[in-house]
Design a protein around this motif. Structure first.
Motif, short mmCIF file in Angstrom:
data_model
loop_
_atom_site.label_atom_id
_atom_site.label_comp_id
_atom_site.label_asym_id
_atom_site.label_seq_id
_atom_site.Cartn_x
_atom_site.Cartn_y
_atom_site.Cartn_z
N PHE A 142 -32.54 25.94 -71.47
CA PHE A 142 -31.49 25.18 -72.42
C PHE A 142 -32.52 24.42 -73.42
O PHE A 142 -33.16 23.30 -73.23
CB PHE A 142 -30.80 23.92 -71.54
CG PHE A 142 -29.91 23.24 -72.58
CD1 PHE A 142 -28.98 23.89 -73.24
CD2 PHE A 142 -29.74 21.72 -72.50
CE1 PHE A 142 -27.95 23.15 -74.16
CE2 PHE A 142 -28.81 20.95 -73.01
CZ PHE A 142 -27.99 21.68 -74.02
N GLY A 143 -32.67 25.27 -74.53
CA GLY A 143 -33.70 24.75 -75.65
C GLY A 143 -34.96 24.54 -74.86
O GLY A 143 -35.33 25.37 -74.33
N ASP A 144 -35.83 23.36 -75.05
CA ASP A 144 -37.08 23.12 -74.55
C ASP A 144 -36.86 22.77 -73.22
O ASP A 144 -37.87 22.52 -72.49
CB ASP A 144 -37.78 21.97 -75.12
CG ASP A 144 -38.12 22.33 -76.70
OD1 ASP A 144 -37.94 23.64 -76.93
OD2 ASP A 144 -37.92 21.34 -77.54
N ASP A 145 -35.84 22.43 -72.60
CA ASP A 145 -35.41 21.95 -71.29
C ASP A 145 -34.58 23.01 -70.45
O ASP A 145 -34.52 24.28 -70.88
CB ASP A 145 -34.71 20.61 -71.19
CG ASP A 145 -34.83 19.52 -69.95
OD1 ASP A 145 -35.14 20.30 -68.96
OD2 ASP A 145 -35.02 18.31 -70.35
N VAL A 146 -34.04 22.69 -69.33
CA VAL A 146 -33.10 23.45 -68.72
C VAL A 146 -31.78 22.81 -68.40
O VAL A 146 -31.78 21.67 -68.53
CB VAL A 146 -33.87 24.03 -67.23
CG1 VAL A 146 -35.09 24.66 -67.49
CG2 VAL A 146 -34.07 22.60 -66.32
N VAL A 147 -30.77 23.65 -68.07
CA VAL A 147 -29.24 23.07 -67.75
C VAL A 147 -29.17 23.42 -66.26
O VAL A 147 -29.28 24.51 -65.98
CB VAL A 147 -28.46 23.43 -68.69
CG1 VAL A 147 -28.27 25.12 -68.82
CG2 VAL A 147 -27.15 22.81 -68.43
N ILE A 148 -28.64 22.55 -65.61
CA ILE A 148 -28.12 22.92 -64.23
C ILE A 148 -26.81 23.41 -64.13
O ILE A 148 -25.96 22.46 -64.62
CB ILE A 148 -28.44 21.84 -63.28
CG1 ILE A 148 -29.89 21.14 -63.32
CG2 ILE A 148 -28.22 22.13 -61.65
CD1 ILE A 148 -31.00 21.97 -62.83
N PRO A 149 -26.61 24.71 -63.71
CA PRO A 149 -25.17 24.99 -63.86
C PRO A 149 -24.39 24.47 -62.89
O PRO A 149 -24.87 24.14 -61.68
CB PRO A 149 -25.42 26.57 -63.76
CG PRO A 149 -26.66 26.77 -63.07
CD PRO A 149 -27.53 25.62 -63.32
N ASP A 205 -25.92 22.28 -80.56
CA ASP A 205 -26.74 22.83 -82.08
C ASP A 205 -28.07 23.04 -81.50
O ASP A 205 -28.66 22.75 -80.60
CB ASP A 205 -26.37 21.89 -82.92
CG ASP A 205 -26.73 20.53 -82.85
OD1 ASP A 205 -27.46 20.07 -81.96
OD2 ASP A 205 -26.26 19.94 -83.79
N GLY A 206 -28.80 23.40 -82.45
CA GLY A 206 -30.32 23.65 -82.29
C GLY A 206 -30.78 24.62 -81.39
O GLY A 206 -29.98 25.84 -81.12
N ALA A 207 -31.79 24.45 -80.66
CA ALA A 207 -32.16 25.42 -79.62
C ALA A 207 -31.03 25.42 -78.55
O ALA A 207 -31.12 26.75 -77.74
CB ALA A 207 -33.54 24.86 -79.04
N GLY A 208 -30.56 24.53 -78.32
CA GLY A 208 -29.87 24.54 -76.92
C GLY A 208 -28.44 25.35 -77.24
O GLY A 208 -28.20 26.16 -76.46
N LEU A 209 -27.91 25.50 -78.59
CA LEU A 209 -26.93 26.55 -79.06
C LEU A 209 -27.40 27.87 -78.48
O LEU A 209 -26.55 28.57 -77.85
CB LEU A 209 -26.59 26.32 -80.60
CG LEU A 209 -25.77 27.21 -81.17
CD1 LEU A 209 -24.45 27.53 -80.68
CD2 LEU A 209 -25.80 27.16 -82.68
N LYS A 210 -28.41 28.36 -78.85
CA LYS A 210 -29.03 29.55 -78.67
C LYS A 210 -29.06 29.86 -77.22
O LYS A 210 -28.64 31.08 -77.05
CB LYS A 210 -30.52 29.94 -79.40
CG LYS A 210 -30.37 29.72 -80.86
CD LYS A 210 -31.59 30.23 -81.31
CE LYS A 210 -31.78 30.42 -82.94
NZ LYS A 210 -31.51 29.21 -83.54
N SER A 211 -29.44 28.85 -76.51
CA SER A 211 -29.44 29.20 -74.89
C SER A 211 -27.94 29.46 -74.41
O SER A 211 -27.88 30.40 -73.40
CB SER A 211 -30.00 28.13 -74.32
OG SER A 211 -31.25 27.80 -74.95
N VAL A 212 -26.88 28.55 -74.81
CA VAL A 212 -25.83 28.67 -73.95
C VAL A 212 -24.64 29.57 -74.81
O VAL A 212 -23.62 30.16 -74.03
CB VAL A 212 -25.18 27.11 -73.79
CG1 VAL A 212 -25.99 26.56 -73.00
CG2 VAL A 212 -24.82 26.53 -75.14
N VAL A 213 -24.50 29.60 -76.02
CA VAL A 213 -23.33 30.21 -76.63
C VAL A 213 -23.24 31.83 -76.30
O VAL A 213 -22.08 32.37 -76.09
CB VAL A 213 -23.13 30.20 -78.14
CG1 VAL A 213 -24.08 30.81 -78.92
CG2 VAL A 213 -21.78 30.41 -78.68
#
Ligand code: DOR
Ligand code: ZN
Length: 353
Positions: free
Chosen positions: A333-340, A27-35
């Motif tokens: 990923f929101g304020d951070d990053v996600v490693i795929p 949810d939150g900012a992460g949601l906007k990054s991944v969905v």
């Protein structure tokens, strides 16, 4: 078993648009990054409810659903299929409300303590029997994270023990409850599903089709390959491949794409989950291609899931081309990053339309 085709492997395939029957979008900012990744390739996705706090009511599911729509392109046809998080105290009336709403497609069972945000999960399935009774009556599927959680059970045995200690009696007590055994990882689970009634099905992730536990542990520990259920030995991966390409309509795509920030993965006590949604169908295409079974991909990714859930298949198609491309080192990923998954490495298939 590879099929016996002798023609050269196809350089592109068109399949009915897939659906993801098991997805975490946070949810939150992460949601906007991944969905948006899933919305761009799948027609629908079953949205997991393990937020903090968990999505336990239809009202919460409804606002989460709106947040998902707000995070994707206004012209997208993507449909989020919402789930409720089962607790020891979920009342049967909540199931009636959920079914009446038309937006809740299933209920998720997390054994308490099994995985990310599962503390509010079920401590004893018997406490849920009236609620399961109602789900059986109204035809609302139960999605099961199938692992026992006792400290004394080895992490590699938790799925098999869950079958023996929980699932066998659950399906016996509720013979007409639709049950999806989620993200299966063992030959035991595949066999259980095959020999069960048509009310029992399973999702299989791309990462469990592509990797075994050596990919997590040999040559240095790989936190980005840590997920739950944990990767198993090669014989189990081979059994999952056989199930996925078998043509048995009980097996379907569910990525369990589970993004965590780099910071929460690369740490002394890292979270479980792999981020695969950015290339979900491409990774499955690779797994099916490796097994010489691309002709079985569409059934697994686009037909078996809707059949089990009583829905129509999607009406449009996507095309995949055999083309190597390099996965970015990270995504926002929101304020951070996600490693795929496969960061900085290649994937053999690409969506062209
Ligand atoms: O690896 C996993 N990640 N498995 C789960 O069951 C939960 C998921 C998550 O939400 O992070
Ligand atoms: Zn999951």
């Amino acid at each position: 078993m590879p099929n016996s085709q002798t023609t050269s492997p196809p350089s592109s395939i068109s399949i009915i648009r897939p659906d993801d029957w098991h997805l975490h979008v946070r949810d939150g900012a992460g949601l906007k990054s991944v969905v948006p990744f899933t919305a761009s390739q799948c027609g629908r996705a079953i949205i997991m409810p393990n937020l903090t706090p968990p999505v336990t009511t239809t009202e919460q599911a409804s606002s989460y659903r709106q947040a998902i729509f707000d995070a994707i392109d206004k012209n997208s046809n993507f449909q989020p299929l919402m789930t409720l998080y089962l607790t020891d105290t979920t009342p049967p009336e909540e199931i009636e409300t959920a079914v009446d709403s038309g937006i809740v497609s299933a209920v998720k069972l997390y054994p308490a303590g099994a995985t990310t945000n599962s503390d509010a999960g079920v401590t004893d399935i018997k406490k849920c029997y009236q609620t399961l009774e109602m789900m059986q009556k109204l035809g609302l599927p139960l999605l099961v994270h199938g692992e026992v959680t006792h400290q004394d059970i080895d992490i590699f045995d938790r799925e098999k023990k869950f079958i023996d200690q929980r699932l066998v009696s659950l399906v016996k007590d509720f013979p007409e409850l639709k049950v999806v055994f989620e993200h299966i990882t063992t030959s035991d689970a595949a066999d259980f599903v095959i020999q069960s009634s048509s009310y029992v099905a399973a999702t299989i992730t791309a990462h469990h089709l592509l990797m075994n536990r050596n990919d997590m542990l040999v040559g240095g520990i790989k936190p980005h390959h840590y997920c739950l259920p944990i990767l198993k030995r090669e014989t189990h991966r081979e059994a999952l491949i056989r199930a996925a390409i078998s043509g048995n309509n009980k097996f379907f795509m569910g990525t369990d794409s589970a993004p965590h920030s780099k910071h929460n993965k690369e740490t002394a006590c890292g979270c479980a989950g792999m981020f695969t949604a950015f290339a979900a169908i491409e990774l499955y295409a690779e797994a099916f291609d490796n097994a010489d079974a691309l002709d079985k991909l569409e059934q697994f990714s686009s037909l078996n899931g809707p059949l089990f859930y009583g829905l129509e298949a999607n009406s449009d198609k996507i095309t995949l081309q055999r083309e190597k491309w390099t996965v970015p080192d990270a995504f926002d990923f929101g304020d951070d990053v996600v490693i795929p998954l496969r960061a900085g490495q290649t994937i053999n298939w690409k969506i062209t339309s």
